[in-house]
Write a protein that holds these residues in place. Structure first.
Motif, mmCIF file in Angstrom:
data_model
loop_
_atom_site.group_PDB
_atom_site.id
_atom_site.type_symbol
_atom_site.label_atom_id
_atom_site.label_comp_id
_atom_site.label_asym_id
_atom_site.label_seq_id
_atom_site.Cartn_x
_atom_site.Cartn_y
_atom_site.Cartn_z
ATOM 1 N N GLN A 270 11.671 -2.567 4.071
ATOM 2 C CA GLN A 270 11.812 -1.023 4.435
ATOM 3 C C GLN A 270 13.120 -0.604 4.098
ATOM 4 N N LEU A 271 14.108 -1.414 4.511
ATOM 5 C CA LEU A 271 15.616 -0.819 4.388
ATOM 6 C C LEU A 271 15.792 -0.642 3.008
ATOM 7 N N ILE A 272 15.558 -1.266 2.086
ATOM 8 C CA ILE A 272 15.625 -1.122 0.719
ATOM 9 C C ILE A 272 15.099 0.040 0.290
ATOM 10 N N VAL A 273 13.748 0.121 0.746
ATOM 11 C CA VAL A 273 12.907 1.502 0.454
ATOM 12 C C VAL A 273 13.621 2.746 0.707
ATOM 13 N N GLN A 274 13.841 2.557 2.205
ATOM 14 C CA GLN A 274 14.427 3.941 2.727
ATOM 15 C C GLN A 274 15.984 4.262 2.391
ATOM 16 N N LYS A 275 16.662 3.133 2.101
ATOM 17 C CA LYS A 275 17.967 3.447 1.880
ATOM 18 C C LYS A 275 18.139 3.967 0.250
ATOM 19 N N MET A 276 17.226 3.606 -0.582
ATOM 20 C CA MET A 276 17.356 3.738 -1.912
ATOM 21 C C MET A 276 16.463 5.082 -2.288
ATOM 22 N N GLY A 277 16.019 5.763 -1.387
ATOM 23 C CA GLY A 277 15.265 7.118 -2.032
ATOM 24 C C GLY A 277 13.789 7.046 -1.698
ATOM 25 N N GLY A 278 13.146 6.136 -1.122
ATOM 26 C CA GLY A 278 11.715 6.210 -0.991
ATOM 27 C C GLY A 278 11.343 6.495 0.385
ATOM 28 N N GLU A 279 10.298 6.198 1.010
ATOM 29 C CA GLU A 279 9.741 6.615 2.281
ATOM 30 C C GLU A 279 8.994 5.657 2.832
ATOM 31 N N VAL A 280 9.367 5.536 3.978
ATOM 32 C CA VAL A 280 8.768 4.264 5.142
ATOM 33 C C VAL A 280 8.076 5.245 6.193
ATOM 34 N N ALA A 281 6.885 5.078 6.355
ATOM 35 C CA ALA A 281 5.948 5.698 7.499
ATOM 36 C C ALA A 281 5.667 4.766 8.589
ATOM 37 N N ILE A 282 5.709 5.339 9.598
ATOM 38 C CA ILE A 282 5.391 4.549 10.776
ATOM 39 C C ILE A 282 3.873 4.480 10.662
ATOM 40 N N GLY A 283 3.589 3.073 10.787
ATOM 41 C CA GLY A 283 2.481 2.471 10.007
ATOM 42 C C GLY A 283 1.031 2.835 11.014
ATOM 43 N N GLU A 284 0.154 3.299 10.099
ATOM 44 C CA GLU A 284 -1.074 3.548 10.815
ATOM 45 C C GLU A 284 -1.968 2.053 10.796
ATOM 46 N N LYS A 285 -1.754 1.269 9.565
ATOM 47 C CA LYS A 285 -2.516 0.303 9.363
ATOM 48 C C LYS A 285 -1.346 -1.112 10.007
ATOM 49 N N GLN A 286 -1.242 -1.204 11.228
ATOM 50 C CA GLN A 286 -0.512 -2.460 11.632
ATOM 51 C C GLN A 286 -0.997 -3.532 11.187
ATOM 52 N N GLU A 287 -0.086 -4.468 10.518
ATOM 53 C CA GLU A 287 -0.768 -5.810 10.086
ATOM 54 C C GLU A 287 -0.067 -6.772 10.760
ATOM 55 N N TYR A 288 -0.488 -7.725 11.705
ATOM 56 C CA TYR A 288 -0.176 -8.858 12.157
ATOM 57 C C TYR A 288 -1.089 -9.978 11.895
ATOM 58 N N GLY A 289 -0.016 -11.362 11.505
ATOM 59 C CA GLY A 289 -0.828 -12.521 11.372
ATOM 60 C C GLY A 289 -1.171 -12.854 9.969
ATOM 61 N N ARG A 290 -2.283 -13.388 9.758
ATOM 62 C CA ARG A 290 -2.670 -14.088 8.341
ATOM 63 C C ARG A 290 -3.410 -12.774 7.755
ATOM 64 N N MET A 291 -2.914 -12.691 6.473
ATOM 65 C CA MET A 291 -3.663 -11.577 5.681
ATOM 66 C C MET A 291 -3.842 -12.133 4.418
ATOM 67 N N VAL A 292 -4.590 -11.311 3.479
ATOM 68 C CA VAL A 292 -4.563 -11.923 2.077
ATOM 69 C C VAL A 292 -4.107 -10.696 1.457
ATOM 70 N N ILE A 293 -3.307 -11.007 0.251
ATOM 71 C CA ILE A 293 -2.802 -10.124 -0.432
ATOM 72 C C ILE A 293 -3.296 -10.270 -1.956
ATOM 73 N N GLU A 294 -3.162 -9.478 -2.424
ATOM 74 C CA GLU A 294 -3.355 -9.244 -4.152
ATOM 75 C C GLU A 294 -2.362 -8.927 -4.971
ATOM 76 N N VAL A 295 -2.302 -9.622 -6.186
ATOM 77 C CA VAL A 295 -1.149 -9.390 -7.249
ATOM 78 C C VAL A 295 -1.745 -7.997 -7.956
ATOM 79 N N VAL A 296 -0.933 -6.919 -7.939
ATOM 80 C CA VAL A 296 -1.157 -5.888 -8.826
ATOM 81 C C VAL A 296 -0.531 -5.652 -9.961
ATOM 82 N N LYS A 297 0.637 -6.322 -9.986
ATOM 83 C CA LYS A 297 1.270 -6.110 -11.374
ATOM 84 C C LYS A 297 1.904 -7.778 -11.449
ATOM 85 N N ASP A 298 1.889 -8.271 -12.833
ATOM 86 C CA ASP A 298 2.118 -9.441 -12.963
ATOM 87 C C ASP A 298 3.359 -9.725 -14.032
#
Ligand code: XMP
Length: 528
Positions: free
Chosen positions: A86-114
């Protein structure tokens, strides 16, 4: 060198250790360190750690000005983890939002670019899934120019980003924890294949390097002193310094009358027979115990023990000065890396950065007028690494695996006056039976610490057809990672039954055995 900039994550130590297990040297410094502190270390990879802050909070810690320019100019790879992303995103010109979807614990992620099979998730194709450990509230909603989303969570939040051209990468999850089963594969691939680091950090090299440093630091006429506690850290530190400067190292081991059964013999045997360390053993038990007589307040007991130790250490240094014709110049201490890491304290913790730099004195402080310079050869190592170094230095493995033993010794295991009756003698016998049984059962190494406690109360019993009015003892055994928190150890009933019988049958003055079944917190490990 992989440098970790710490922003207060509870996993920062873990990632430093995980990287070292890949035979890559890693160091951790505060995330708000100056640019000079960072450039002086000349890292090839920098990890921005996780942390409890929001990048939007006014006291959000960050890397220093000029950081991005420095890493780009020098070809340094950067990996942000969680808050770091989030620091990288915020400091290098992107945007970090206060999360609506808080994510804690085990999650499944999916590769979207390989990246054609390369990139962060090597060998993984678009659509491939994996389980990871998330812990975040805020989320990256717009990436800086040139960055791409590489993976998303099932809820659609950004899970991994990359800008290979500028060598910036980010993970919203924690690859270092075991709950991210493929995390270590990703880190291995990141360091070796993406960053091109060659593994080569070995404990043998650490040892050679430390010996070189000590030789360079200690002049030919300088003498060095070291207080050995019988614990792993001071023993390994002394052995290493001895290897560097030989008998210009002078060690002292104090029997304060509060040691365990045959402790002095056992420890001195290891020092002299196995390690050939020059150790002066001072039997000061009478002196300590007479000062402790009648003292019941735990803090007072500790203070007296610390003060007595200092006076003995002082006398030792003075004697050396008489003998050598000059004062000792250096003092060896077995300070470990976790004691010196300066981390970013969580907001609201009330801690400042400087408060978190601890200097650990097992010996309870040293006389101020001694003006000794410190040699702390283990200050970049974790406990398990110290044990490995000890193995290379031929410290017997049985010694390296010993449970921790507190500086004030059995005094903190006898609530009240340590000189009452034959409390010390009873405690030594009970402790020895308990520890030997634990060793015989093959569970010594899975227990962080086990010991007996003398209870200063008498209870009624019946032994050999006679009523007795004797002392009770308690048994305590805990599992722990670092002694900061602990859980009581679950013994088998048969084991407890055997130990209890053995204690009551062979230790005169004990007719009752209790088991301490409290974790830390709310209890501490020791009773005082
Ligand atoms: P507590 O009792 O605070 O102990 O939960 C945590 C760990 O620290 C050890 N301990 C000490 N070690 N000097 C030491 O060198 C001390 O004064 C001291 N007090 C506690 C304790 O044995 C446990 O491993």
């Amino acid at each position: 060198l992989v440098l970790i900039l710490d922003y207060g994550s509870q996993y920062t130590h873990l990632i430093t250790r995980r990287i070292r297990t890949l035979s890559i040297f890693s160091l951790c410094i505060s995330g708000t360190s100056s640019l000079k502190s960072i450039t002086d270390l000349n890292p090839s990879v920098i990890i921005l750690s996780g942390g409890p802050h929001s990048v939007h909070s006014p006291d959000a810690p960050s890397f220093p000005d000029g950081f991005v320019e420095y890493v780009e100019k020098n070809g340094v790879f950067v990996l942000g983890i969680c808050y770091g992303l989030q620091l990288i995103v915020q400091k290098m010109g992107g945007e970090v939002a206060i999360g609506e979807k808080q994510e804690y614990g085990r999650m499944v992620i999916e590769v979207v670019k390989d990246y054609g099979g390369g990139g962060l998730f090597m060998g993984r194709k678009v659509g491939d899934k994996q389980v990871v450990w998330m812990s975040h509230g805020d989320e990256a909603v717009r990436l800086p120019v040139g960055f791409e989303v590489v993976a998303r969570s099932e809820q659609g939040a950004v899970a991994a980003v990359a800008n290979p051209g500028r060598r910036f990468y980010g993970l919203q999850y924690h690859p270092e924890v075991t709950h991210s089963p493929e995390g270590m594969d990703l880190l291995r691939h990141f360091f070796f294949d993406i960053c091109g680091i060659t593994a080569g950090w070995k404990m043998e090299d650490v040892m050679e390097e430390e010996i070189k440093v000590i030789k360079g630091m200690v002049g030919p006429d300088d003498h060095v002193i070291c207080a050995l506690s019988g614990g792993v850290d001071s023993t390994v530190a002394a052995t290493l310094v001895h290897k560097a400067i030989g008998d210009r190292l002078h060690c002292i081991f104090v029997d304060n009358g509060l040691l365990r059964y045959k402790e002095q013999e056992r420890v001195m045997g290891t020092f002299e027979r196995d390690l050939h360390l020059p150790v002066t053993c001072v039997d000061a038990s009478v002196q300590f115990l007479s000062e402790l007589k009648g003292v019941t307040d735990p803090e007072k007991k500790r203070k007296i023990i610390g003060k007595e130790f200092i006076s003995i250490f002082d006398a030792f240094a003075h004697e050396l000065e008489q003998k050598l014709g000059r004062k000792p110049t250096y003092l060896v201490q077995g300070t470990l890396y976790p004691d010196v890491i300066e981390s970013c304290p969580p907001p609201g913790s009330g801690r400042t950065h400087s408060h978190t730099i601890k200097s650990h004195h097992n010996v309870g402080g040293l006389p101020k007028d001694m003006k000794l310079k410190l040699i702390e050869p283990l200050k970049l190592l974790f406990k398990d690494e110290v044990r490995e170094l000890g193995r290379i230095l031929d410290v017997p493995v049985s010694f390296l695996k010993r449970h921790p033993f507190p500086g004030p010794g059995l005094a903190v295991r006898i609530p009240g006056d340590v000189t009452q009756g034959n409390a010390l003698d009873i405690l030594r016998q009970v402790d020895e039976i308990f520890i030997q049984a634990i060793k015989d059962a093959g569970i010594y190494d899975v227990i962080w610490q086990a010991f007996a406690v003398f209870l200063p109360i008498k209870t009624t019993g019946v032994q050999g057809d006679q009523r007795t009015h004797s002392n009770a003892v308690a048994l305590r055994a805990v599992t722990s990672q670092d002694g900061m928190t602990a859980d009581w150890y679950y013994f088998e009933h048969k084991f407890l039954d055997d130990v209890s019988r053995k204690i009551c049958n062979s230790v005169r003055g004990v007719n009752r055995v209790c088991l301490d079944i409290t974790s830390k917190p709310p209890s501490t490990i020791e009773w005082e």
